[in-house]
Design a protein around this motif. Sequence first.
Motif, PDB file in Angstrom:
ATOM      1  N   VAL A 138       3.549  -3.761  16.476  1.00 23.76           N
ATOM      2  CA  VAL A 138       3.276  -4.236  15.180  1.00 23.76           C
ATOM      3  C   VAL A 138       4.082  -3.476  14.079  1.00 23.76           C
ATOM      4  O   VAL A 138       4.324  -2.336  14.250  1.00 23.76           O
ATOM      5  CB  VAL A 138       1.987  -4.234  14.905  1.00 23.76           C
ATOM      6  N   CYS A 139       4.889  -4.239  13.474  1.00 21.75           N
ATOM      7  CA  CYS A 139       5.547  -3.398  12.203  1.00 21.75           C
ATOM      8  C   CYS A 139       5.121  -4.121  10.836  1.00 21.75           C
ATOM      9  O   CYS A 139       4.439  -4.906  10.828  1.00 21.75           O
ATOM     10  CB  CYS A 139       6.992  -3.539  12.371  1.00 21.75           C
ATOM     11  N   GLY A 140       5.420  -3.262   9.796  1.00 22.58           N
ATOM     12  CA  GLY A 140       4.739  -3.299   8.653  1.00 22.58           C
ATOM     13  C   GLY A 140       4.956  -4.452   7.732  1.00 22.58           C
ATOM     14  O   GLY A 140       5.213  -4.332   6.598  1.00 22.58           O
ATOM     15  N   ARG A 141       4.919  -5.646   8.334  1.00 30.00           N
ATOM     16  CA  ARG A 141       5.039  -6.989   7.553  1.00 30.00           C
ATOM     17  C   ARG A 141       3.886  -7.737   8.062  1.00 30.00           C
ATOM     18  O   ARG A 141       3.962  -8.178   9.176  1.00 30.00           O
ATOM     19  CB  ARG A 141       6.460  -7.546   7.506  1.00 30.00           C
ATOM     20  N   TYR A 142       3.175  -8.540   7.054  1.00 29.70           N
ATOM     21  CA  TYR A 142       2.165  -9.364   7.353  1.00 29.70           C
ATOM     22  C   TYR A 142       1.855 -10.327   6.357  1.00 29.70           C
ATOM     23  O   TYR A 142       2.347 -10.303   5.236  1.00 29.70           O
ATOM     24  CB  TYR A 142       0.771  -8.531   7.413  1.00 29.70           C
ATOM     25  N   PRO A 144       0.955  -1.171  -0.098  1.00 25.68           N
ATOM     26  CA  PRO A 144      -0.122   0.059  -0.241  1.00 25.68           C
ATOM     27  C   PRO A 144       1.021   1.498  -0.109  1.00 25.68           C
ATOM     28  O   PRO A 144       1.692   1.486   0.882  1.00 25.68           O
ATOM     29  CB  PRO A 144      -0.808  -0.138   1.341  1.00 25.68           C
ATOM     30  N   ALA A 145       0.819   2.168  -1.019  1.00 22.66           N
ATOM     31  CA  ALA A 145       1.382   3.452  -1.243  1.00 22.66           C
ATOM     32  C   ALA A 145       0.824   4.580  -1.443  1.00 22.66           C
ATOM     33  O   ALA A 145       1.179   5.290  -2.457  1.00 22.66           O
ATOM     34  CB  ALA A 145       2.636   2.843  -2.156  1.00 22.66           C
ATOM     35  N   LEU A 192       4.605  -2.846   4.183  1.00 28.53           N
ATOM     36  CA  LEU A 192       4.325  -1.355   4.184  1.00 28.53           C
ATOM     37  C   LEU A 192       5.745  -0.722   3.711  1.00 28.53           C
ATOM     38  O   LEU A 192       6.829  -1.047   4.248  1.00 28.53           O
ATOM     39  CB  LEU A 192       4.107  -1.008   5.569  1.00 28.53           C
ATOM     40  N   PRO A 193       5.670   0.032   2.798  1.00 25.14           N
ATOM     41  CA  PRO A 193       6.843   0.614   2.148  1.00 25.14           C
ATOM     42  C   PRO A 193       7.886   1.496   2.774  1.00 25.14           C
ATOM     43  O   PRO A 193       8.831   1.971   2.528  1.00 25.14           O
ATOM     44  CB  PRO A 193       6.174   1.122   0.884  1.00 25.14           C
ATOM     45  N   ASP A 194       7.002   2.183   3.826  1.00 25.85           N
ATOM     46  CA  ASP A 194       7.748   3.275   4.716  1.00 25.85           C
ATOM     47  C   ASP A 194       8.323   2.477   5.820  1.00 25.85           C
ATOM     48  O   ASP A 194       9.281   3.087   6.680  1.00 25.85           O
ATOM     49  CB  ASP A 194       6.836   4.297   5.078  1.00 25.85           C
ATOM     50  N   ASP A 195       8.396   1.183   6.004  1.00 27.98           N
ATOM     51  CA  ASP A 195       9.000   0.556   7.094  1.00 27.98           C
ATOM     52  C   ASP A 195      10.388  -0.132   6.264  1.00 27.98           C
ATOM     53  O   ASP A 195       9.910  -1.389   5.570  1.00 27.98           O
ATOM     54  CB  ASP A 195       8.285  -0.678   7.690  1.00 27.98           C
TER      55      ASP A 195
END
Length: 274
Positions: A202-206, A9-10, A127-130
């Motif tokens: 929680v960090c941006g990988r799922y 998502p960007a 998440l591309p900002d992480d």
Amino acid sequence: MEIRKAIIPAAGYGTRSLPITKVLPKEMFPVAGKPAIHHIVEEASLAGINEILIVVSRNKNMILDYFDRSLELEAFLAMNNKEYLLEQTVLPDVHIQYVRQPFARGLGDAVLLGERFAGSAPFAVLLPDDLFVSSEKPAVSQVLDAFTLTGSNIVGVQKAPHEELHQYGVAAPASPGPKGSVFALGDLVEKPKKNPPSNLAVCGRYAFTPEIFSYLKNGKPGAGGEIQLTDAMKSMLGEHPYSAVVIEGERFDLGKEDDYYRAIAWHLNRRNGS
Ligand code: UTP
């Protein structure tokens, strides 16, 4: 079942990084000569993902241009005997497609736009900002390994300082609590003002099974009218197996200026061998 698809998502406004994000998407911030999102696509590709959906918005065309070939540039380099520079423009070997999010209605809404893309297959979200740097395994590979191990939905978490936990979703492990890096999730507490259930943010990988989409569709808009991914994950928790994995490696939140400079310093040190 192996995960081969990922959604990135960007489409957010990047308000924390204004004013530059009026014209330059956060996902295109340069890190070691490449835009941040290139590092994320590379990470996915290294993890065996071969199909990516990037969720963009009207002012993110630069991302599409970046992942396209530039025939003028190729012709220019050929005419000037500089073909060797083409090596610098090589992109990760993955198929990328795009969907536009008309309104920034939240991360959950952005992921929901990937329903057709995912179909009946499990998929990853990055998440591309992480940005993660890890000497061992790419962050998303660690999430995919946990998915293979447990067959359950997975959220990537990392220890965060106590004073920062109120900015994150915080994982509450199911009793008897974590033994290794992968553990059953008991609850998720979004931005706890006090008494966080752990120090695991929680960090941006799922990794998700496709059931997430019905929870996203039925979810009510939360804070700011946004469809929150965490709300859908919370609703899913009691009804589907859910685990967390503690991601090894250093994380930089590119929406924070200090982290952005630290990410650049990390790459500089690596280049200089220190
Ligand atoms: P963030 O909240 O970190 O990014 O969302 P943001 O909204 O762009 O930035 P700030 O907080 O205002 O500074 C995490 C990721 O989800 C995407 C963002 O682009 C970012 O990569 N996102 C967020 C969407 O794609 N759509 C949305 O509606 C919201």
